[in-house]
Design an enzyme around this catalytic site. Structure first.
Site, PDB file in Angstrom:
ATOM      1  N   LYS A 117       0.842  -1.195   0.000  1.00 53.65           N
ATOM      2  CA  LYS A 117       0.000   0.000   0.000  1.00 53.65           C
ATOM      3  C   LYS A 117       0.876   1.243   0.000  1.00 53.65           C
ATOM      4  CE  LYS A 117      -3.893  -1.767   2.777  1.00 53.65           C
ATOM      5  NZ  LYS A 117      -4.944  -1.601   1.770  1.00 53.65           N
ATOM      6  N   ARG A 167     -10.401 -11.499   2.055  1.00 55.70           N
ATOM      7  CA  ARG A 167     -11.265 -12.542   1.479  1.00 55.70           C
ATOM      8  C   ARG A 167     -10.580 -13.909   1.526  1.00 55.70           C
ATOM      9  NH1 ARG A 167     -11.498  -9.118  -3.976  1.00 55.70           N
ATOM     10  NH2 ARG A 167     -11.237  -7.523  -2.379  1.00 55.70           N
TER      11      ARG A 167
HETATM   12  N1  BES Z   1      -8.080  -3.831   4.596  1.00 51.82           N
HETATM   13  C1  BES Z   1      -8.317  -3.382   3.296  1.00 51.82           C
HETATM   14  C2  BES Z   1      -9.639  -2.648   3.121  1.00 51.82           C
HETATM   15  C3  BES Z   1      -9.805  -1.380   3.907  1.00 51.82           C
HETATM   16  C4  BES Z   1      -9.621  -0.149   3.296  1.00 51.82           C
HETATM   17  C5  BES Z   1     -10.183  -1.418   5.216  1.00 51.82           C
HETATM   18  C6  BES Z   1      -9.812   1.003   4.017  1.00 51.82           C
HETATM   19  C7  BES Z   1     -10.357  -0.252   5.939  1.00 51.82           C
HETATM   20  C8  BES Z   1     -10.173   0.963   5.328  1.00 51.82           C
HETATM   21  C9  BES Z   1      -8.291  -4.559   2.343  1.00 51.82           C
HETATM   22  O1  BES Z   1      -7.473  -5.616   2.716  1.00 51.82           O
HETATM   23  C10 BES Z   1      -7.740  -4.051   1.066  1.00 51.82           C
HETATM   24  O2  BES Z   1      -6.612  -3.686   1.038  1.00 51.82           O
HETATM   25  N2  BES Z   1      -8.570  -4.040   0.036  1.00 51.82           N
HETATM   26  C11 BES Z   1      -8.185  -3.577  -1.232  1.00 51.82           C
HETATM   27  C12 BES Z   1      -8.698  -4.552  -2.246  1.00 51.82           C
HETATM   28  C13 BES Z   1      -8.112  -4.354  -3.610  1.00 51.82           C
HETATM   29  C14 BES Z   1      -6.650  -4.715  -3.612  1.00 51.82           C
HETATM   30  C15 BES Z   1      -8.897  -5.219  -4.570  1.00 51.82           C
HETATM   31  C16 BES Z   1      -8.781  -2.207  -1.436  1.00 51.82           C
HETATM   32  O3  BES Z   1      -9.902  -1.967  -0.986  1.00 51.82           O
HETATM   33  O4  BES Z   1      -8.107  -1.363  -2.002  1.00 51.82           O
HETATM   34 MN    MN Z   2      -5.493  -5.413   2.064  1.00 49.58          MN
END
Ligand code: BES
Ligand code: MN
Ligand code: ZN
Length: 497
Positions: free
Chosen positions: A275, A349
């Site tokens: 990230k 997931r």
């Molecule tokens: N933990 C995150 C989602 C999240 C985002 C939780 C903001 C709380 C606040 C999740 O694991 C994630 O990173 N999701 C990605 C999915 C993408 C890579 C398809 C996302 O939402 O960007």
């Molecule tokens: Mn994630």
């Protein structure tokens, strides 16, 4: 937390000291107890409101020091607006408003006349106010040094003055359990990931044994034996080993259980698909689903719910490392289905999928509800005021919506469908773990759906509501404890008695 007040219920009487709180309806309409206090003080309460132009609009407050003619040191008037229209969730918010407006001086005794202009509050409404007061008072300052000239304030002693204290007290017993569960969830979300890794989180969950919850903690060797390779794949980049904690509350005889499944990613860097740095610290809260499950199990056990409830949480850390999972990897899930990893940041997931297979195979629950901070996309869709809810069964969807409306932990139903499902087909495996740019929350839900068979299942994406949202009348810290009240109510209304 130390700052959480004590709550008691007493018959209505003018307090000799401390702070008196009275509610007023639109146009400063007062209930009987407040009218008597007004008369006893030669009309001071109405005169003070008049002098300040205070009209008792909903959530408005007026704090008056040293009210003439009363022996208390502070008077707090709190507006109800049109009192007849107040919902349960709003009574709790009013409690929060009370707690937020109390004087910060040395007086810790507070008496609240629990009444509306047209009569005393019900036991439920009085308990809702108490809940709001407690939740609002929660702080998280474990890691901040206190300066000598600003010592930790003593906890307040709140007395709610009601005509039938015993009834309100009985109702509060249950609500107090829910308040405690909510604060457990908040603590878990607020703790930083260096303090709360998978092992430490599992220890905290295991402490529910004290409440009569049966606990099983599973370590990696056992998870291997259970073929939870998809969950373990997420954990393999972390120095800290995964844990799965199973919590069983058996209060409902031979009824099939309700299963609550939570995502507990104690920290989510994204892994190899790392990230961006900005805001990454918030990902210490990526265990908000697991926190809600532990909080709900706490509430359910504390109030000795007459229901069978299973909580199960998958605790891992998603880190980049030489041993970490890569994009392009193909992993075999417990269900036997294979998954092509497109993005290692879509890890929730992967954790949940294996837990869902395990839970449904082993326990055949009446309904399985998973909670996870799953996607940023749900925040784009719904912001911070509703969680996204997906359900295979319309009745369960309606029950969850109703529980959300009642408690204030609101959910909004999102669609599932075959067309969305096609977006996660993979060329090289049975599915891939991301579905492209559009409908990100829905494709995540479709992914999970591939692990629940034909069972009765609901999924709640609480990425926008569990943490980092705006503060409100009853929630002031990073972790909101969102979902505890929702789950507790869903079970109380549909699976007890
Ligand atoms: N933990 C995150 C989602 C999240 C985002 C939780 C903001 C709380 C606040 C999740 O694991 C994630 O990173 N999701 C990605 C999915 C993408 C890579 C398809 C996302 O939402 O960007
Ligand atoms: Mn994630
Ligand atoms: Zn995550």
């Amino acid at each position: 937390m130390v700052s959480v007040p004590t709550i008691q219920f007493r018959p209505v009487e003018l307090p000799p000291s401390g702070t008196l709180v009275v509610f007023a309806g639109d146009g400063m309409a007062l209930g009987e107890a407040a009218r008597r206090a007004d008369a006893a003080s030669d009309g001071f309460i109405s005169a003070a409101a008049e002098a300040q132009g205070f009209k008792a609009k909903r959530f408005g407050t007026l704090l008056v020091p040293l009210p003439r003619g009363l022996s208390v040191r502070s008077l707090l008037i709190v507006g109800l607006g049109d009192a007849a229209k107040l919902t349960e969730a709003e009574w709790a918010k009013l409690g929060g408003t009370v707690a937020g407006a109390l004087p910060s001086g040395p007086d810790t005794d507070v008496t609240v006349f629990a009444e509306a202009p047209d009569g005393p509050l019900t036991a439920e409404q009085a308990a809702d106010i108490a809940l709001g007061i407690v939740l609002r008072s929660y702080t998280f300052n474990l890691y901040k040094q206190k300066s000598a000239d600003e010592p930790e304030p003593a906890p307040r002693a709140i007395t709610l003055a009601v005509p039938s204290p015993a009834a309100a007290e009985a109702r509060w017993q249950a609500m107090d359990a829910v308040a405690a569960g909510t604060m457990v969830a908040r603590d878990l979300v607020n703790e930083p990931a260096n303090v709360l890794g998978p092992v430490e989180f599992a220890e905290r969950a295991a402490s529910l044994a004290e409440l009569g919850v049966e606990i099983t903690v599973m370590e990696p060797a056992e998870l291997e034996a259970l073929e939870m390779r998809m969950l373990l794949g997420v954990a393999q980049g972390s120095e800290r080993p995964a844990r799965v904690v199973l919590m069983q509350w058996k209060g409902g005889g031979t009824q099939k259980p309700v299963a609550l499944v939570g995502k507990g990613v104690v920290f989510d860097t994204g892994g190899i698909s790392i990230k961006p740095a900005g805001g990454m610290e918030d990902m210490k809260g990526d265990m908000g689903g697991a926190a809600a499950v532990v909080g709900a199990m706490t509430a359910i056990a504390k109030r000795k719910a007459k229901a069978n409830v299973i909580g199960i949480i998958g605790l891992v850390e998603n880190m980049p490392d030489g041993k970490a999972q890569r994009p392009g990897d193909i992993v075999k899930s417990k269900s036997g289905q294979t998954v092509e990893i497109i993005n290692t940041d879509a890890e929730g997931r992967l954790v949940l999928g294996d837990l869902l297979t395990y839970t449904i195979e082993r326990f055949e629950p009446a309904v399985t509800i998973d909670l996870c901070t799953l996607t940023g996309a749900i925040i784009v869709a719904l912001g911070h005021y509703h969680a996204g809810m997906y359900a295979t069964d319309d009745t369960v969807a309606a029950q969850l919506s109703a529980a959300g409306m009642a408690t204030g932990d609101q959910v909004w139903r999102m669609p599932l469908g075959k067309d969305y499902d096609g977006l996660i087909d993979s060329k090289v495996a049975d599915m891939k773990n991301t579905g492209g740019r559009s409908a990100g929350s829905i494709t995540a839900a479709q992914f999970l759906k591939r692990f629940v068979g034909e069972s009765n299942w609901a999924h709640i994406d609480l990425a926008g509501t569990a943490m980092g949202g705006p503060t409100n009348e009853i929630s002031r810290t990073f972790g909101s404890g969102w979902g505890v009240r929702l789950l507790d109510r869903f079970i109380a209304d549909n699976y007890e008695g």
